[in-house]
Write an enzyme that holds these catalytic residues in place. Structure first.
Site, PDB file in Angstrom:
ATOM      1  N   LYS A  23       6.787  -1.429  15.890  1.00  0.00           N
ATOM      2  CA  LYS A  23       7.478  -1.250  17.166  1.00  0.00           C
ATOM      3  C   LYS A  23       8.244  -2.512  17.544  1.00  0.00           C
ATOM      4  O   LYS A  23       9.417  -2.466  17.931  1.00  0.00           O
ATOM      5  CB  LYS A  23       6.467  -0.896  18.263  1.00  0.00           C
ATOM      6  CG  LYS A  23       7.107  -0.459  19.581  1.00  0.00           C
ATOM      7  CD  LYS A  23       6.062  -0.317  20.679  1.00  0.00           C
ATOM      8  CE  LYS A  23       5.065   0.782  20.404  1.00  0.00           C
ATOM      9  NZ  LYS A  23       5.602   2.128  20.660  1.00  0.00           N
ATOM     10  N   ARG A  93       2.248  -2.439  25.267  1.00  0.00           N
ATOM     11  CA  ARG A  93       2.013  -1.412  24.243  1.00  0.00           C
ATOM     12  C   ARG A  93       1.608  -2.051  22.921  1.00  0.00           C
ATOM     13  O   ARG A  93       2.049  -3.142  22.583  1.00  0.00           O
ATOM     14  CB  ARG A  93       3.279  -0.584  24.003  1.00  0.00           C
ATOM     15  CG  ARG A  93       3.816   0.165  25.210  1.00  0.00           C
ATOM     16  CD  ARG A  93       5.174   0.784  24.866  1.00  0.00           C
ATOM     17  NE  ARG A  93       5.837   1.362  26.014  1.00  0.00           N
ATOM     18  CZ  ARG A  93       5.868   2.659  26.307  1.00  0.00           C
ATOM     19  NH1 ARG A  93       5.263   3.507  25.518  1.00  0.00           N
ATOM     20  NH2 ARG A  93       6.500   3.102  27.367  1.00  0.00           N
ATOM     21  N   GLY A 102      -0.676   7.157  19.144  1.00  0.00           N
ATOM     22  CA  GLY A 102      -1.751   7.498  20.065  1.00  0.00           C
ATOM     23  C   GLY A 102      -3.102   6.897  19.742  1.00  0.00           C
ATOM     24  O   GLY A 102      -4.072   7.125  20.453  1.00  0.00           O
ATOM     25  N   MET A 104      -3.963   3.609  19.598  1.00  0.00           N
ATOM     26  CA  MET A 104      -4.291   2.411  20.370  1.00  0.00           C
ATOM     27  C   MET A 104      -3.772   2.550  21.794  1.00  0.00           C
ATOM     28  O   MET A 104      -3.235   3.578  22.170  1.00  0.00           O
ATOM     29  CB  MET A 104      -3.763   1.179  19.644  1.00  0.00           C
ATOM     30  CG  MET A 104      -4.500   0.900  18.342  1.00  0.00           C
ATOM     31  SD  MET A 104      -3.796  -0.456  17.413  1.00  0.00           S
ATOM     32  CE  MET A 104      -2.258   0.238  16.881  1.00  0.00           C
ATOM     33  N   ARG A 337      11.535   4.552  15.331  1.00  0.00           N
ATOM     34  CA  ARG A 337      10.703   4.371  14.136  1.00  0.00           C
ATOM     35  C   ARG A 337      11.007   5.517  13.183  1.00  0.00           C
ATOM     36  O   ARG A 337      11.545   6.549  13.595  1.00  0.00           O
ATOM     37  CB  ARG A 337       9.221   4.369  14.499  1.00  0.00           C
ATOM     38  CG  ARG A 337       8.721   5.670  15.121  1.00  0.00           C
ATOM     39  CD  ARG A 337       7.290   5.551  15.596  1.00  0.00           C
ATOM     40  NE  ARG A 337       6.858   6.740  16.313  1.00  0.00           N
ATOM     41  CZ  ARG A 337       5.749   6.833  17.029  1.00  0.00           C
ATOM     42  NH1 ARG A 337       4.959   5.781  17.133  1.00  0.00           N
ATOM     43  NH2 ARG A 337       5.420   7.953  17.652  1.00  0.00           N
ATOM     44  N   HIS A 455       0.914  15.088  21.594  1.00  0.00           N
ATOM     45  CA  HIS A 455       0.005  14.422  20.655  1.00  0.00           C
ATOM     46  C   HIS A 455      -0.428  15.370  19.534  1.00  0.00           C
ATOM     47  O   HIS A 455      -0.400  15.023  18.357  1.00  0.00           O
ATOM     48  CB  HIS A 455      -1.233  13.915  21.414  1.00  0.00           C
ATOM     49  CG  HIS A 455      -2.276  13.313  20.533  1.00  0.00           C
ATOM     50  ND1 HIS A 455      -3.320  14.046  19.995  1.00  0.00           N
ATOM     51  CD2 HIS A 455      -2.424  12.059  20.054  1.00  0.00           C
ATOM     52  CE1 HIS A 455      -4.066  13.260  19.247  1.00  0.00           C
ATOM     53  NE2 HIS A 455      -3.544  12.040  19.267  1.00  0.00           N
ATOM     54  N   ARG A 617     -15.431  17.196 -22.479  1.00  0.00           N
ATOM     55  CA  ARG A 617     -16.617  16.324 -22.388  1.00  0.00           C
ATOM     56  C   ARG A 617     -17.848  17.093 -22.843  1.00  0.00           C
ATOM     57  O   ARG A 617     -18.074  18.240 -22.417  1.00  0.00           O
ATOM     58  CB  ARG A 617     -16.807  15.842 -20.949  1.00  0.00           C
ATOM     59  CG  ARG A 617     -17.979  14.869 -20.795  1.00  0.00           C
ATOM     60  CD  ARG A 617     -18.102  14.373 -19.376  1.00  0.00           C
ATOM     61  NE  ARG A 617     -18.596  15.416 -18.469  1.00  0.00           N
ATOM     62  CZ  ARG A 617     -18.685  15.270 -17.157  1.00  0.00           C
ATOM     63  NH1 ARG A 617     -18.281  14.145 -16.585  1.00  0.00           N
ATOM     64  NH2 ARG A 617     -19.159  16.246 -16.406  1.00  0.00           N
ATOM     65  N   GLU A 745     -18.292   4.947 -17.776  1.00  0.00           N
ATOM     66  CA  GLU A 745     -18.813   5.103 -16.422  1.00  0.00           C
ATOM     67  C   GLU A 745     -20.019   4.208 -16.159  1.00  0.00           C
ATOM     68  O   GLU A 745     -20.397   3.967 -15.005  1.00  0.00           O
ATOM     69  CB  GLU A 745     -19.168   6.571 -16.167  1.00  0.00           C
ATOM     70  CG  GLU A 745     -19.968   7.197 -17.284  1.00  0.00           C
ATOM     71  CD  GLU A 745     -19.927   8.722 -17.277  1.00  0.00           C
ATOM     72  OE1 GLU A 745     -19.935   9.316 -16.190  1.00  0.00           O
ATOM     73  OE2 GLU A 745     -19.893   9.311 -18.368  1.00  0.00           O
ATOM     74  N   SER A 764     -11.892   7.301 -21.160  1.00  0.00           N
ATOM     75  CA  SER A 764     -11.595   7.980 -19.896  1.00  0.00           C
ATOM     76  C   SER A 764     -12.573   7.421 -18.863  1.00  0.00           C
ATOM     77  O   SER A 764     -13.783   7.558 -19.026  1.00  0.00           O
ATOM     78  CB  SER A 764     -11.773   9.489 -20.031  1.00  0.00           C
ATOM     79  OG  SER A 764     -11.499  10.125 -18.807  1.00  0.00           O
ATOM     80  N   GLY A 766     -14.769   7.335 -15.926  1.00  0.00           N
ATOM     81  CA  GLY A 766     -15.425   8.247 -14.994  1.00  0.00           C
ATOM     82  C   GLY A 766     -15.815   7.477 -13.745  1.00  0.00           C
ATOM     83  O   GLY A 766     -16.952   7.012 -13.623  1.00  0.00           O
ATOM     84  N   THR A 767     -14.877   7.320 -12.848  1.00  0.00           N
ATOM     85  CA  THR A 767     -15.093   6.414 -11.711  1.00  0.00           C
ATOM     86  C   THR A 767     -16.045   6.974 -10.658  1.00  0.00           C
ATOM     87  O   THR A 767     -16.483   6.226  -9.778  1.00  0.00           O
ATOM     88  CB  THR A 767     -13.753   6.034 -11.064  1.00  0.00           C
ATOM     89  OG1 THR A 767     -13.002   7.233 -10.795  1.00  0.00           O
ATOM     90  CG2 THR A 767     -12.951   5.134 -11.977  1.00  0.00           C
ATOM     91  N   ASN A 768     -16.388   8.267 -10.730  1.00  0.00           N
ATOM     92  CA  ASN A 768     -17.407   8.780  -9.806  1.00  0.00           C
ATOM     93  C   ASN A 768     -18.749   8.102 -10.084  1.00  0.00           C
ATOM     94  O   ASN A 768     -19.348   7.490  -9.202  1.00  0.00           O
ATOM     95  CB  ASN A 768     -17.570  10.294  -9.950  1.00  0.00           C
ATOM     96  CG  ASN A 768     -16.302  11.055  -9.620  1.00  0.00           C
ATOM     97  OD1 ASN A 768     -15.361  10.501  -9.085  1.00  0.00           O
ATOM     98  ND2 ASN A 768     -16.299  12.331  -9.936  1.00  0.00           N
ATOM     99  N   ASP A 769     -19.215   8.214 -11.338  1.00  0.00           N
ATOM    100  CA  ASP A 769     -20.487   7.588 -11.703  1.00  0.00           C
ATOM    101  C   ASP A 769     -20.379   6.068 -11.702  1.00  0.00           C
ATOM    102  O   ASP A 769     -21.328   5.376 -11.329  1.00  0.00           O
ATOM    103  CB  ASP A 769     -20.953   8.081 -13.081  1.00  0.00           C
ATOM    104  CG  ASP A 769     -21.924   9.256 -12.974  1.00  0.00           C
ATOM    105  OD1 ASP A 769     -22.350   9.555 -11.842  1.00  0.00           O
ATOM    106  OD2 ASP A 769     -22.252   9.857 -14.010  1.00  0.00           O
ATOM    107  N   CYS A 831     -10.553   9.878 -14.942  1.00  0.00           N
ATOM    108  CA  CYS A 831     -10.761  11.297 -14.634  1.00  0.00           C
ATOM    109  C   CYS A 831     -11.709  11.508 -13.466  1.00  0.00           C
ATOM    110  O   CYS A 831     -12.109  12.640 -13.197  1.00  0.00           O
ATOM    111  CB  CYS A 831     -11.263  12.048 -15.871  1.00  0.00           C
ATOM    112  SG  CYS A 831     -12.862  11.458 -16.445  1.00  0.00           S
ATOM    113  N   TYR A 851      -2.789   7.523 -18.343  1.00  0.00           N
ATOM    114  CA  TYR A 851      -2.774   8.756 -17.560  1.00  0.00           C
ATOM    115  C   TYR A 851      -3.843   8.709 -16.470  1.00  0.00           C
ATOM    116  O   TYR A 851      -4.783   7.908 -16.507  1.00  0.00           O
ATOM    117  CB  TYR A 851      -3.014   9.978 -18.456  1.00  0.00           C
ATOM    118  CG  TYR A 851      -4.423  10.095 -19.004  1.00  0.00           C
ATOM    119  CD1 TYR A 851      -5.395  10.817 -18.319  1.00  0.00           C
ATOM    120  CD2 TYR A 851      -4.784   9.488 -20.206  1.00  0.00           C
ATOM    121  CE1 TYR A 851      -6.691  10.925 -18.804  1.00  0.00           C
ATOM    122  CE2 TYR A 851      -6.069   9.585 -20.704  1.00  0.00           C
ATOM    123  CZ  TYR A 851      -7.023  10.300 -19.996  1.00  0.00           C
ATOM    124  OH  TYR A 851      -8.300  10.405 -20.485  1.00  0.00           O
TER     125      TYR A 851
END
Length: 877
Positions: A23, A93, A102, A104, A337, A455, A617, A745, A764, A766-769, A831, A851
């Site tokens: 702003k 503001r 909206g 802040m 903006r 809003h 897998r 992983e 590959s 395995g970013t979850n585990d 993955c 990838y």
């Protein structure tokens, strides 16, 4: 030279966004362009971060700079803070680097006190206006700065209106408003223990502190988490001379866009109210007029505004969202903006700006938020079902799309219902920033009041949520949780549907149909694909998911989880027979039953992918997941399998683990039972050969070994795979290429990636585990405490949704840097769920992965994120 914390608008420019906030930078830029901007100054984002670092105190040198800037602005405008003859009033503001509509706090009419209100009345010759402004200021200051419940002030105002027979605020006389002011001040003293502050400097400093504090209010924290905005950015504060839109019929206020934010159509779009202040438009308290009507009301002002709007769009080369006020027939620009827009509008505007020669294709790619595409990737109403339905009401089509679900009347209840898996429609008289979490979980939003720039409308469009606003045909009772439409009562939990493109509301759940990628969407994605270097694959376990992913532009399957196939009721008996087998011979006999079924699964995937790469897998979860655990279910299974109950229960109990996530699963299963890996490898290879023979697709299967932490594990399992593959090819009399790789992983696998890369042909991640193991907490249980981590600013985002680049990301990067020197040809991808998160995709591009793989509906999001990462890389060189 000491650090500068305060800048006059005339001292800044658009390139100072990080320091002045969005702003402030735009106010400075408009000032430099010679536009009619009320004078003022910006307290920087660095002042905000220092305020929090100093224990929520404003340093004395910053206070001195604020007062010095105020004196300069007073001289420019020729008015004096708190003056009896010529009082100077300002707005205070927030203004962060990224637009947070909206989220802040704002304070208007600051500088009014018992003396200045008389000066304002004299100056404007309008006593009613002066006291109306004063009562607004007292309520806003008390609410925002001192956190006194605003409803207590509303009750006083309603009481005065009722006593005097006034239906609206505008019906109150100056004397009525003086009574309101006195009662407001009495309430303030009762709540705070002291009088309402009369010193404008005290009002100003307290308001600046309140805006700084609001950076960490709950709704702002949630908004930052949803929009990947770092918590250490802080917000700037803009102090600007007040101009008044509520000084009579030649005054007004409004919000407008240079293009339609819902459709992207190239035409001025917006709303205004005469004799009103800005909060009246945003809050939806009165129904505004379309901006085109201003041409009839004040034609000269309209023409001036049209010229300014075009000038701003040309300057910023993007659709602008502008706030303006008309005071006594003079136009003032309060803000510009880059406007929030729906996904459909974002794509049209980006394509049109390229066609108009205002942007290059690469620049246009940065104009669409990848997550916005999600709004285009989900079902719309089935035309046949829609044709058979009758609307129960019509509101404003504030944000397009279709939504069906159960109605809830508070954000809290919407969140709870969402957690229980319900599809939610949030119904409110009007939304406020506190509703942000409820709006996020909702399929759609319905409000009884408010316009196209309320809003609810603005936030819904930014989120890609369907929204019908200003539906005055409904009688909504939030307290008792029902609404009435056409004489019928709809209670909490009832099903309704919303059409955000027409504004229609339906009293039933309407069937939907899948989306299509065409038109501007298809054009835009072609530009993305021509730009990106990172490939985008999909996580898919069925031909249906695979085919959907191909429609969305997937270049292959990066993860097929075979365990999902095992739970099918037609094959679970053979799976269980294999698990309870006591000898290898019995196990191989059961696996022989599964082999043709698994081969059929893989053939279906290969055919759906039409020759694109497919990574499968091997079985990953612990075996106890396939068995029942209750005695009654064990008893039924024992009968079915011809086993003794106690014998089967003993097997079930022997397979149960204290910590299954770290137990007998992944490659550990294949080490113990190599015959399982052999069966799956044979099915994979035979399926590829048969599909090649039947369809002509040249398939190179990729076989992934999960949960490897030691290279010897991988080598052992790979040997079993190679043995099975060789046997399959000999039996078929056909040789084909295939690859064997692993899912990285386990943190140890990342740390020893150079050893594993000598054996593996692909990684590959395995970013979850990996996230679970690196942080040491379970994704299934983390929800119990993560909210506390967000509210206490320990975490800014969910590490399972957005990759933790400092920790988990460092392990991924380390593995890449270790692997490439020993195996330059190694294929590297990700993955986990992070494969569809835009910031995580950018990280994957930057560290040199080949990838990302994600769920089918996130494929277009990943494609655009990958293209944006490439554009940013080019721009930074």
């Amino acid at each position: 030279m000491s650090k500068k914390y305060v800048y006059l608008f005339s001292e800044g420019n658009a390139n100072m966004r990080e320091l002045l906030g969005g702003k402030g930078a735009n106010l400075a830029e408009m000032t430099n362009l010679g536009l009619p901007v009320p004078q003022g100054f910006t307290v920087t984002t660095e002042a905000c971060t220092r305020y929090h670092e100093d224990g929520q105190k404003i340093a004395s040198e910053i206070v001195d700079e604020i007062y010095a800037a105020m004196e300069k602005v007073e001289k420019i405008v020729g008015k004096k803070f708190g003056d009896l003859e010529n009082p100077f009033l300002v707005s205070v503001r927030s203004g962060a680097r990224a637009s947070m509509p909206g989220m802040m706090d704002t304070i208007l009419n600051l500088g009014l006190n018992d003396v200045a209100v008389k000066g304002l009345a004299k100056q404007t010759n309008n006593e009613r206006f002066a006291y109306d402004s004063y009562r607004r200021f007292i309520q806003m200051f008390s609410d925002v700065v001192m956190e006194i419940d605003k409803t207590k002030f509303d009750a006083i105002l309603d009481d005065v209106k009722e006593k005097n027979g006034a239906k609206a605020d505008t019906d109150l006389t100056a004397e009525n408003l003086k009574e309101v002011v006195e009662r407001y001040k009495e309430l303030y003293k009762k709540e705070m223990g002291n009088d309402f502050p009369q010193d404008p400097k005290v009002q100003l400093l307290e308001s600046v502190k309140a805006v700084f504090r609001s950076w960490n209010n709950p709704r702002a924290i949630v908004y930052r988490r949803l929009n990947d905005i770092p918590g250490d950015w802080g917000t700037a504060v803009n102090v600007q001379a007040m101009v008044f839109g509520n000084m009579g019929d030649d005054s007004g206020t409004g919000v407008a866009f240079t293009r339609d934010p819902s459709t992207g159509e190239k035409k001025l779009y917006g709303e205004y109210l005469m004799n009103a202040q800005g909060e009246d438009v945003v809050a939806g308290i009165r129904t505004p007029e379309p901006i085109s009507h201003l041409q009839n009301t004040l034609p000269e002002i309209y023409d001036q505004f049209v010229n300014i709007a075009q000038k701003l769009e040309d300057h910023y080369r993007d659709m602008q969202d502008m706030e303006f006020t008309i005071e006594k027939g003079k136009l003032y620009m309060l803000q510009t903006r880059n406007g929030k827009r729906t996904a459909k509008a974002a794509l049209k505007i980006a394509v049109d700006l390229v066609n108009e020669g205002k942007l290059t294709k690469e620049e246009a790619l940065l104009k669409v938020e990848p997550k916005q595409l999600d709004a285009l990737l989900h079902p719309a109403f089935d035309p046949k079902a829609l044709k058979a339905a009758d609307p129960i009401a019509k509101g404003l089509p504030a944000s397009p799309g279709a939504a069906a679900g159960q109605i809830y009347f508070t954000a809290e209840e919407a969140v709870e219902a969402g957690k229980n898996g319900q599809k939610v429609i949030l119904v409110r008289l009007e939304t406020s920033p506190e509703d942000i979490e409820g709006m996020h979980v909702a399929e759609g939003i319905l409000t009884g009041r408010g316009g196209m720039t309320s809003h609810a409308a603005v936030v819904a469009r930014g989120m890609g949520r369907c929204c019908v606003a200003g539906c005055s045909e409904l009688t909504i009772n939030e307290t008792e949780k029902y609404f009435i439409a056409k004489g019928k009562k709809y209670n909490e939990g009832d099903f309704i549907s919303l059409d955000g493109s027409t504004g229609y509301v339906y009293g039933e759940s309407i069937a939907t149909q899948p989306p299509a990628v065409s038109g501007d969407f298809a054009t835009f994605m072609e530009w993305a694909d021509a730009t990106r270097t990172l490939k985008v694959m999909t996580n898919a376990d069925t031909p249906k998911d695979a085919a959907q992913a191909v429609k969305f532009g997937a270049e292959g399957i990066g993860l097929c989880r075979t365990e999902h196939m095992f739970f099918d009721e037609t094959r679970i008996p053979a799976v269980r027979e294999m698990i309870v087998a006591r000898t290898e011979e019995q196990r191989r006999k059961a696996l022989a039953k599964l082999l043709p079924i698994q081969k059929g699964d893989f053939k279906g995937l290969y055919e759906a992918m039409e020759g694109r790469p497919v990574t499968v897998r091997l079985l990953d979860p612990p075996l106890h997941e396939f068995l029942p655990h209750e005695d009654d279910d064990i008893q039924d299974l024992a009968k079915e399998m011809g086993l003794d109950f106690e014998e089967l229960k003993g097997i079930v109990q022997s397979l149960q683990e204290f910590n299954p996530m770290l137990g007998h699963r992944g490659c550990r299963l294949a080490v113990t039972y190599p015959e399982i890996a052999e069966m799956q490898a044979r099915a994979i290879i035979e399926a590829a050969i048969e599909v090649k023979q039947e369809k002509g697709y040249d398939i190179v299967p990729e076989i992934m070994v999960p949960l490897v932490g030691e290279v010897k594990e991988f080598s052992y399992v790979k040997e079993a795979i190679d043995k099975a593959a060789k046997a399959a090819m000999e039996d078929k009399g056909v040789d084909i290429d295939y690859k064997v790789g692993t899912m990285i992983e386990v943190p140890r696998a990342a740390l020893t990636a150079d050893e594993i890369a000598k054996e593996a042909e692909f990684f590959s991640f395995g970013t979850n585990d990996m996230t679970q193991m690196t942080f040491g907490f379970s994704r299934d249980d983390a929800g119990k405490f993560l909210e506390d981590y967000y509210s206490k600013s320990i975490f800014e985002s969910d590490p399972f949704a957005k990759l933790d680049q400092k920790g988990v990301g460092k392990l991924v990067n380390m593995a890449v840097e270790l692997a490439k020197p020993v195996n330059p040809e190694i294929k590297l991808g990700i993955c986990g769920e992070h494969g569809g998160d835009p910031s995580s995709v950018e990280f994957c591009h930057n560290i040199g992965l080949n990838y990302v793989s994600c769920s089918p509906y996130r494929v277009p999001i990943a494609r655009l994120a990958a293209a944006q990462a490439r554009v940013k890389e080019i721009l930074n060189k």
